[in-house]
Design a protein around this motif. Structure first.
Motif, PDB file in Angstrom:
ATOM      1  N   GLY A 108     107.589  64.033  70.265  1.00 42.31           N
ATOM      2  CA  GLY A 108     106.829  63.281  69.270  1.00 42.31           C
ATOM      3  C   GLY A 108     105.641  64.064  68.765  1.00 42.31           C
ATOM      4  N   SER A 109     104.682  63.349  68.198  1.00 43.38           N
ATOM      5  CA  SER A 109     103.524  64.010  67.588  1.00 43.38           C
ATOM      6  C   SER A 109     102.732  64.768  68.635  1.00 43.38           C
ATOM      7  CB  SER A 109     102.622  62.983  66.900  1.00 43.38           C
ATOM      8  OG  SER A 109     102.177  62.007  67.820  1.00 43.38           O
ATOM      9  N   ARG A 162      98.257  72.505  82.197  1.00 43.86           N
ATOM     10  CA  ARG A 162      97.597  73.360  83.189  1.00 43.86           C
ATOM     11  C   ARG A 162      98.222  74.749  83.226  1.00 43.86           C
ATOM     12  NH1 ARG A 162      97.084  73.360  89.440  1.00 43.86           N
ATOM     13  NH2 ARG A 162      94.910  73.972  89.705  1.00 43.86           N
ATOM     14  N   HIS A 163      97.364  75.736  83.095  1.00 43.86           N
ATOM     15  CA  HIS A 163      97.750  77.155  83.085  1.00 43.86           C
ATOM     16  C   HIS A 163      98.666  77.505  81.907  1.00 43.86           C
ATOM     17  CE1 HIS A 163      95.819  77.284  86.900  1.00 43.86           C
ATOM     18  NE2 HIS A 163      96.804  76.758  87.594  1.00 43.86           N
ATOM     19  N   GLY A 164      98.813  76.601  80.939  1.00 40.97           N
ATOM     20  CA  GLY A 164      99.717  76.860  79.824  1.00 40.97           C
ATOM     21  C   GLY A 164     101.160  76.983  80.265  1.00 40.97           C
ATOM     22  N   ALA A 165     101.527  76.218  81.288  1.00 40.82           N
ATOM     23  CA  ALA A 165     102.844  76.382  81.911  1.00 40.82           C
ATOM     24  C   ALA A 165     103.989  75.799  81.091  1.00 40.82           C
ATOM     25  CB  ALA A 165     102.842  75.743  83.305  1.00 40.82           C
ATOM     26  N   GLN A 166     103.689  74.942  80.109  1.00 40.43           N
ATOM     27  CA  GLN A 166     104.742  74.298  79.326  1.00 40.43           C
ATOM     28  C   GLN A 166     104.609  74.639  77.845  1.00 40.43           C
ATOM     29  OE1 GLN A 166     105.868  70.100  80.494  1.00 40.43           O
ATOM     30  NE2 GLN A 166     103.826  70.151  81.386  1.00 40.43           N
ATOM     31  N   ARG A 167     105.730  74.538  77.147  1.00 38.79           N
ATOM     32  CA  ARG A 167     105.727  74.586  75.696  1.00 38.79           C
ATOM     33  C   ARG A 167     106.018  73.187  75.177  1.00 38.79           C
ATOM     34  NH1 ARG A 167     108.980  80.106  73.852  1.00 38.79           N
ATOM     35  NH2 ARG A 167     107.548  81.595  74.848  1.00 38.79           N
ATOM     36  N   TRP A 168     105.387  72.853  74.064  1.00 38.74           N
ATOM     37  CA  TRP A 168     105.563  71.511  73.516  1.00 38.74           C
ATOM     38  C   TRP A 168     107.024  71.309  73.101  1.00 38.74           C
ATOM     39  CZ3 TRP A 168     102.381  67.522  73.847  1.00 38.74           C
ATOM     40  CH2 TRP A 168     102.725  66.375  73.144  1.00 38.74           C
ATOM     41  N   GLY A 169     107.626  70.234  73.596  1.00 38.02           N
ATOM     42  CA  GLY A 169     109.022  69.945  73.290  1.00 38.02           C
ATOM     43  C   GLY A 169     109.190  69.310  71.920  1.00 38.02           C
ATOM     44  N   ASP A 170     110.233  69.695  71.219  1.00 38.31           N
ATOM     45  CA  ASP A 170     110.467  69.157  69.880  1.00 38.31           C
ATOM     46  C   ASP A 170     110.725  67.655  69.907  1.00 38.31           C
ATOM     47  OD1 ASP A 170     110.200  71.681  68.799  1.00 38.31           O
ATOM     48  OD2 ASP A 170     112.359  72.112  68.876  1.00 38.31           O
ATOM     49  N   ASP A 171     111.200  67.141  71.048  1.00 33.62           N
ATOM     50  CA  ASP A 171     111.546  65.720  71.148  1.00 33.62           C
ATOM     51  C   ASP A 171     110.422  64.885  71.758  1.00 33.62           C
ATOM     52  OD1 ASP A 171     111.800  66.957  73.597  1.00 33.62           O
ATOM     53  OD2 ASP A 171     113.482  65.724  74.261  1.00 33.62           O
ATOM     54  N   VAL A 209     104.300  62.227  76.649  1.00 29.53           N
ATOM     55  CA  VAL A 209     104.633  60.918  76.079  1.00 29.53           C
ATOM     56  C   VAL A 209     103.605  59.874  76.499  1.00 29.53           C
ATOM     57  CG1 VAL A 209     106.344  59.059  75.992  1.00 29.53           C
ATOM     58  CG2 VAL A 209     107.093  61.457  75.942  1.00 29.53           C
ATOM     59  N   ASP A 210     103.443  59.682  77.813  1.00 30.28           N
ATOM     60  CA  ASP A 210     102.540  58.633  78.298  1.00 30.28           C
ATOM     61  C   ASP A 210     101.118  58.825  77.798  1.00 30.28           C
ATOM     62  OD1 ASP A 210     104.693  57.635  79.637  1.00 30.28           O
ATOM     63  OD2 ASP A 210     104.023  58.233  81.641  1.00 30.28           O
ATOM     64  N   VAL A 234      99.790  61.675  75.538  1.00 27.73           N
ATOM     65  CA  VAL A 234      99.579  62.173  74.176  1.00 27.73           C
ATOM     66  C   VAL A 234     100.146  61.217  73.134  1.00 27.73           C
ATOM     67  CG1 VAL A 234     100.109  64.028  72.557  1.00 27.73           C
ATOM     68  CG2 VAL A 234      99.479  64.574  74.912  1.00 27.73           C
ATOM     69  N   LEU A 235     101.430  60.920  73.220  1.00 27.22           N
ATOM     70  CA  LEU A 235     102.048  60.027  72.235  1.00 27.22           C
ATOM     71  C   LEU A 235     101.466  58.627  72.319  1.00 27.22           C
ATOM     72  CD1 LEU A 235     104.167  59.724  70.022  1.00 27.22           C
ATOM     73  CD2 LEU A 235     105.832  59.139  71.802  1.00 27.22           C
ATOM     74  N   GLY A 236     101.231  58.154  73.546  1.00 25.59           N
ATOM     75  CA  GLY A 236     100.658  56.819  73.705  1.00 25.59           C
ATOM     76  C   GLY A 236      99.315  56.693  73.029  1.00 25.59           C
ATOM     77  N   ALA A 237      98.440  57.666  73.249  1.00 28.29           N
ATOM     78  CA  ALA A 237      97.115  57.628  72.627  1.00 28.29           C
ATOM     79  C   ALA A 237      97.209  57.731  71.110  1.00 28.29           C
ATOM     80  CB  ALA A 237      96.250  58.761  73.189  1.00 28.29           C
ATOM     81  N   SER A 238      98.073  58.614  70.643  1.00 28.87           N
ATOM     82  CA  SER A 238      98.227  58.790  69.197  1.00 28.87           C
ATOM     83  C   SER A 238      98.729  57.516  68.535  1.00 28.87           C
ATOM     84  CB  SER A 238      99.173  59.949  68.907  1.00 28.87           C
ATOM     85  OG  SER A 238      98.628  61.169  69.366  1.00 28.87           O
ATOM     86  N   ASN A 239      99.705  56.865  69.148  1.00 27.16           N
ATOM     87  CA  ASN A 239     100.246  55.626  68.596  1.00 27.16           C
ATOM     88  C   ASN A 239      99.213  54.511  68.563  1.00 27.16           C
ATOM     89  OD1 ASN A 239     102.738  56.773  68.153  1.00 27.16           O
ATOM     90  ND2 ASN A 239     103.699  55.932  69.982  1.00 27.16           N
ATOM     91  N   ALA A 240      98.255  54.581  69.467  1.00 28.57           N
ATOM     92  CA  ALA A 240      97.206  53.555  69.509  1.00 28.57           C
ATOM     93  C   ALA A 240      96.117  53.804  68.468  1.00 28.57           C
ATOM     94  CB  ALA A 240      96.584  53.510  70.900  1.00 28.57           C
TER      95      ALA A 240
END
Length: 237
Positions: free
Chosen positions: A215-216, A204-213, A186-187, A189-195
Motif C-alpha cells: 500500500g501507500s 531497522r538497519h534498512g533490512a527490508q525493501r518496501w513491498g509493492d503490495d 500495514v499495521d 504505516v498503512l493504518g496511520a495513513s488511512n486514518a
C-alpha cells in the motif's frame, strides 16, 4: 503541545521474539511445577491447534492476544482433566505469570535517550496491538508517555483507522497532527495513513525493501531510532 508522536512497541522499541521465547519457557516450568507432564502433553504444536480452535469459536478474540492466551490456557487445562471452575482459576493465575514475563524486554539501543529528547518537544503515546505494558516497572518507560492505546483493552487493532483517531482524540489534537512510528508496513504505516495521520516506518538497519503490495508508503523512513528527532522535526515544518 500540538503534535502527538505515537509509538508501536514490539519490534520498534525492542525485539519481541526473545521476549516471547523466554516467557514461553517460563510458562512451561510454571505449569510443570503444578501439573507434571502438562508441557509435554501440550506441545507448542498442540497449543497452536488449540489457538486455532479458540479463534474459530470466537473470531472476535483474534485481536485480543491477552484474552486469546487465557482461553487457550483454560481449554488446555480442561483437556488435562481439571474441572471448569478450577481450570478457569488456574488459567487466570497462569496468564498473570505470563504477563509478568512479557514485560521483561531488552530495549533497543538509544530508546531512553530518544524518548527523553522527544518528550521535551512533543506529547508521546503508545498504540500497540500487543499486550506489553509500557508503564510496567520492568519496561521502565512510563515517564515518557502520556497514555497507551492497547488493542486488547479497546476492542480493535491496527491497522483500523479508528485506533489512531482514538489516540488523537485522547490527546486533544487533530489526526493530521499525529505522527506514528512503527515497524509494520500495514499495521503501522498503512493504518496511520488511512486514518489521516503521518507515519514513520522504522526499517531497522534498512533490512527490508518496501513491498509493492504493502500500500501507500510512509511519510518518512528511518533505519535507526537516532534519526527520529530530525525526521519528526522535518514532518512538522
Amino acid at each position: 503541545m500540538s503534535i502527538l508522536v505515537t509509538f508501536d512497541l514490539d519490534n520498534t522499541l525492542w525485539d519481541v521474539a526473545p521476549v516471547i521465547v523466554r516467557a514461553e519457557y517460563a510458562m512451561e516450568s510454571w505449569f510443570d511445577e503444578r501439573f507434571p507432564g502438562f508441557s509435554t502433553l501440550f506441545s507448542s504444536t498442540l497449543k497452536e491447534a488449540l489457538k486455532v480452535q479458540v479463534q474459530l469459536d470466537a473470531p472476535e478474540m483474534a485481536f485480543n492476544l491477552t484474552a486469546l492466551r487465557l482461553a487457550v490456557y483454560r481449554l488446555a487445562l480442561k483437556r488435562f482433566g481439571l474441572p471448569s471452575e478450577e481450570a478457569d482459576a488456574i488459567a487466570k493465575a497462569a496468564l498473570a505469570h505470563f504477563c509478568e514475563w512479557r514485560q521483561k524486554v531488552d530495549l533497543y539501543p538509544h530508546v531512553v535517550d530518544i524518548l527523553e529528547a522527544l518528550s521535551q518537544d512533543y506529547a508521546l503515546a503508545v498504540i500497540t496491538n500487543g499486550n506489553a505494558d509500557v508503564f510496567h516497572p520492568y519496561i521502565g518507560l512510563g515517564q515518557y508517555f502520556d497514555f497507551a492505546i492497547r488493542a486488547d483493552e479497546i476492542g480493535m487493532a491496527k491497522p483500523e483507522a479508528d485506533i489512531f483517531s482514538i489516540a488523537a482524540q485522547k490527546a486533544g489534537v487533530d489526526i493530521s497532527k499525529l505522527i506514528h512510528i512503527g515497524d509494520h508496513p500495514v499495521d503501522d504505516v498503512l493504518g496511520a495513513s488511512n486514518a489521516g495521520a503521518r507515519s514513520v516506518w522504522f526499517n531497522r538497519h534498512g533490512a527490508q525493501r518496501w513491498g509493492d503490495d504493502w500500500g501507500s508508503s510512509s511519510h518518512a523512513e528511518v533505519h535507526s531510532l537516532l534519526e527520529l528527532p530530525i525526521v519528526i522535526r522535518s514532518l512538522t515544518l
